[in-house]
Motif scaffolding. Structure first.
Motif, PDB file in Angstrom:
ATOM      1  N   THR A   1       1.685   1.653  -3.616  1.00 33.21           N
ATOM      2  CA  THR A   1       0.480   2.066  -4.341  1.00 33.21           C
ATOM      3  C   THR A   1       0.186   3.536  -4.113  1.00 33.21           C
ATOM      4  O   THR A   1      -0.217   4.257  -5.043  1.00 33.21           O
ATOM      5  CB  THR A   1      -0.726   1.216  -3.898  1.00 33.21           C
ATOM      6  OG1 THR A   1      -0.443  -0.164  -4.107  1.00 33.21           O
ATOM      7  CG2 THR A   1      -1.974   1.588  -4.695  1.00 33.21           C
ATOM      8  N   PHE A   2       0.381   4.010  -2.885  1.00 35.02           N
ATOM      9  CA  PHE A   2       0.103   5.419  -2.588  1.00 35.02           C
ATOM     10  C   PHE A   2       1.057   6.334  -3.348  1.00 35.02           C
ATOM     11  O   PHE A   2       0.642   7.382  -3.866  1.00 35.02           O
ATOM     12  CB  PHE A   2       0.207   5.682  -1.090  1.00 35.02           C
ATOM     13  CG  PHE A   2      -0.149   7.094  -0.705  1.00 35.02           C
ATOM     14  CD1 PHE A   2      -1.460   7.527  -0.771  1.00 35.02           C
ATOM     15  CD2 PHE A   2       0.839   7.991  -0.309  1.00 35.02           C
ATOM     16  CE1 PHE A   2      -1.793   8.844  -0.439  1.00 35.02           C
ATOM     17  CE2 PHE A   2       0.518   9.292   0.029  1.00 35.02           C
ATOM     18  CZ  PHE A   2      -0.802   9.721  -0.034  1.00 35.02           C
TER      19      PHE A   2
ATOM     20  N   PHE B   1      -7.825  -0.649  -3.604  1.00 34.99           N
ATOM     21  CA  PHE B   1      -7.088   0.588  -3.809  1.00 34.99           C
ATOM     22  C   PHE B   1      -6.288   0.533  -5.104  1.00 34.99           C
ATOM     23  O   PHE B   1      -6.375   1.433  -5.962  1.00 34.99           O
ATOM     24  CB  PHE B   1      -6.170   0.822  -2.605  1.00 34.99           C
ATOM     25  CG  PHE B   1      -5.433   2.135  -2.622  1.00 34.99           C
ATOM     26  CD1 PHE B   1      -5.986   3.273  -3.187  1.00 34.99           C
ATOM     27  CD2 PHE B   1      -4.166   2.237  -2.053  1.00 34.99           C
ATOM     28  CE1 PHE B   1      -5.295   4.495  -3.194  1.00 34.99           C
ATOM     29  CE2 PHE B   1      -3.465   3.432  -2.056  1.00 34.99           C
ATOM     30  CZ  PHE B   1      -4.036   4.562  -2.629  1.00 34.99           C
TER      31      PHE B   1
ATOM     32  N   ASN C   1       0.812  -1.215   0.000  1.00 34.05           N
ATOM     33  CA  ASN C   1       0.000   0.000   0.000  1.00 34.05           C
ATOM     34  C   ASN C   1       0.847   1.266   0.000  1.00 34.05           C
ATOM     35  O   ASN C   1       0.416   2.310  -0.515  1.00 34.05           O
ATOM     36  CB  ASN C   1      -0.941   0.013   1.206  1.00 34.05           C
ATOM     37  CG  ASN C   1      -2.090  -0.954   1.046  1.00 34.05           C
ATOM     38  OD1 ASN C   1      -2.310  -1.497  -0.043  1.00 34.05           O
ATOM     39  ND2 ASN C   1      -2.831  -1.194   2.111  1.00 34.05           N
ATOM     40  N   HIS C   2       2.053   1.190   0.571  1.00 31.99           N
ATOM     41  CA  HIS C   2       2.956   2.346   0.517  1.00 31.99           C
ATOM     42  C   HIS C   2       3.336   2.633  -0.933  1.00 31.99           C
ATOM     43  O   HIS C   2       3.342   3.795  -1.368  1.00 31.99           O
ATOM     44  CB  HIS C   2       4.228   2.065   1.329  1.00 31.99           C
ATOM     45  CG  HIS C   2       3.980   1.852   2.783  1.00 31.99           C
ATOM     46  ND1 HIS C   2       4.808   1.076   3.565  1.00 31.99           N
ATOM     47  CD2 HIS C   2       2.985   2.282   3.602  1.00 31.99           C
ATOM     48  CE1 HIS C   2       4.355   1.064   4.803  1.00 31.99           C
ATOM     49  NE2 HIS C   2       3.245   1.766   4.852  1.00 31.99           N
TER      50      HIS C   2
END
Length: 365
Positions: A180-181, A233, A177-178
């Protein structure tokens, strides 16, 4: 059938993708919804696995559904088993001594070579991990995390650098997720730069984003840290942002944001409408037949390499910008989107005209 427990046999101290083999196995059990126990429960089933081995997720997930079965390598070595709690001691001793527990049905790798989620056929990962083969096993598990049917950039350009960066991220403790952000921030930057007519900088942000879009998924798979929220996400960004990029490119080329009825406006409608309709066609096919349209026939898998999605479109826009013709690139994307839409429509019509039971993926045969 009740869910079995999972037990890890042996140490498994060699590290892979920033964790020990034992920790990787624990995560594999957890993702198969098996509670990891140190001692055999009083009743129920138990999946036993050697801690010094690296297992593909699908292997232990399948074994968990197959009581009284033993997983064997291509060389016939027994490495995991699903047994009743009453037989744990006997089966554990057999596996740790290199023997096959008696009275169990063999489960071979040949039965599990098709991965529907990744749309490819290849033997699942099952290998003993040693300090000498860590890098080779990392390469193998990374390759195993790759989709077999994808675009030409992801399939042929990104694998080597993505494996290197994925390893760096795993060792540094970065989560998918890091990554992806960061990719999401680059999506916004590319949109703004395209809108301002700064196509070169926008393309740089766009290409880095597409690279990180490969890294985050592979990082999730090799470290077994994917989640439902992360999946939404990541795929949500992938699904939504491309039309906004092409709209921003239009605004940067022609200095307007409203979509007119001139040639440029019609071209943009073709790009936006074609993208949406192609996605709808893919959804209809998936809902009716249970697998992706690009996994149907060999041609369909080939066409996925070049169909009018984000990366192939960037391959059109980048050289057009390089020769100082961003407007030409825009029109070429419109033409390619229209042609891709026709191919998708023909695919759906052909499938709908066939008996449902005859429409099966060529990769699963």
């Amino acid at each position: 059938m009740t869910t079995p427990a999972g037990m890890i046999l042996g140490a498994g101290d060699v590290r892979i993708w920033g964790m020990t083999a034992r920790e990787r196995l624990r995560r594999t059990f957890a993702r198969a919804k098996l509670a990891v126990v140190e001692t055999a429960p009083a009743s129920g089933g138990v999946v036993l696995a050697l801690g010094g081995w690296v297992y593909d997720e699908s292997l232990l997930a399948t074994l968990a559904k197959r009581p009284d079965a033993v997983l064997v390598t291509d060389d016939g070595e027994a490495v995991a088993a699903h047994v009743p709690a009453s037989q744990v001691a006997e089966a554990s001793a057999a596996l740790e001594s290199g023997r096959e527990p008696a009275g169990l049905q063999r489960l071979s790798l040949a039965e599990l070579s098709y991965n529907e989620a990744l749309r490819k056929r290849e033997p699942p990962v099952l290998v003993r991990l040693t300090p000498e083969n860590v890098r080779a096993v990392e390469a193998r598990t990374f390759a195993g995390s790759y989709k077999g049917v994808t675009d030409v950039v992801t399939k042929y350009w990104w694998p080597v650098p993505a494996r290197i960066v994925t390893r760096w991220c795993a060792i540094a403790g970065l989560r998918p997720n890091h990554v992806t952000f960061i990719g999401f921030l680059l999506v916004l930057a590319a949109f703004y730069l395209f809108w301002q007519g700064q196509f070169g900088w926008g393309l740089l942000c766009g290409w880095i984003m597409t690279f990180l879009d490969t890294v985050d998924g592979k990082l999730a798979r090799v470290t077994l840290t994917s989640s439902a929220i992360g999946n939404v996400f990541d795929h949500g960004i992938d699904l939504i942002h491309p039309p906004f990029w092409w709209w921003a490119w239009y605004a940067g080329c022609f200095g307007i944001w409203a979509i007119g009825t001139d040639a440029a406006g019609i071209a943009l409608w073709v790009i936006l409408g074609g993208y949406v309709v192609q996605r709808v066609i893919e959804g209809i096919f998936m809902r009716r037949f249970g697998f992706h349209v690009h996994s149907w026939r060999a041609f369909d898998s080939f066409f996925r390499l070049i169909t009018a999605r984000r990366n192939p479109n960037l391959l059109i826009l980048t050289p057009a910008w390089a020769i100082g013709q961003p407007v030409l690139g825009f029109y070429l994307v419109a033409i390619w989107t229209g042609l891709s839409l026709i191919v998708h429509a023909v695919q759906l019509v052909q499938a709908m005209a066939m008996p449902r039971e005859r429409v099966v993926s060529w990769l699963s045969r």
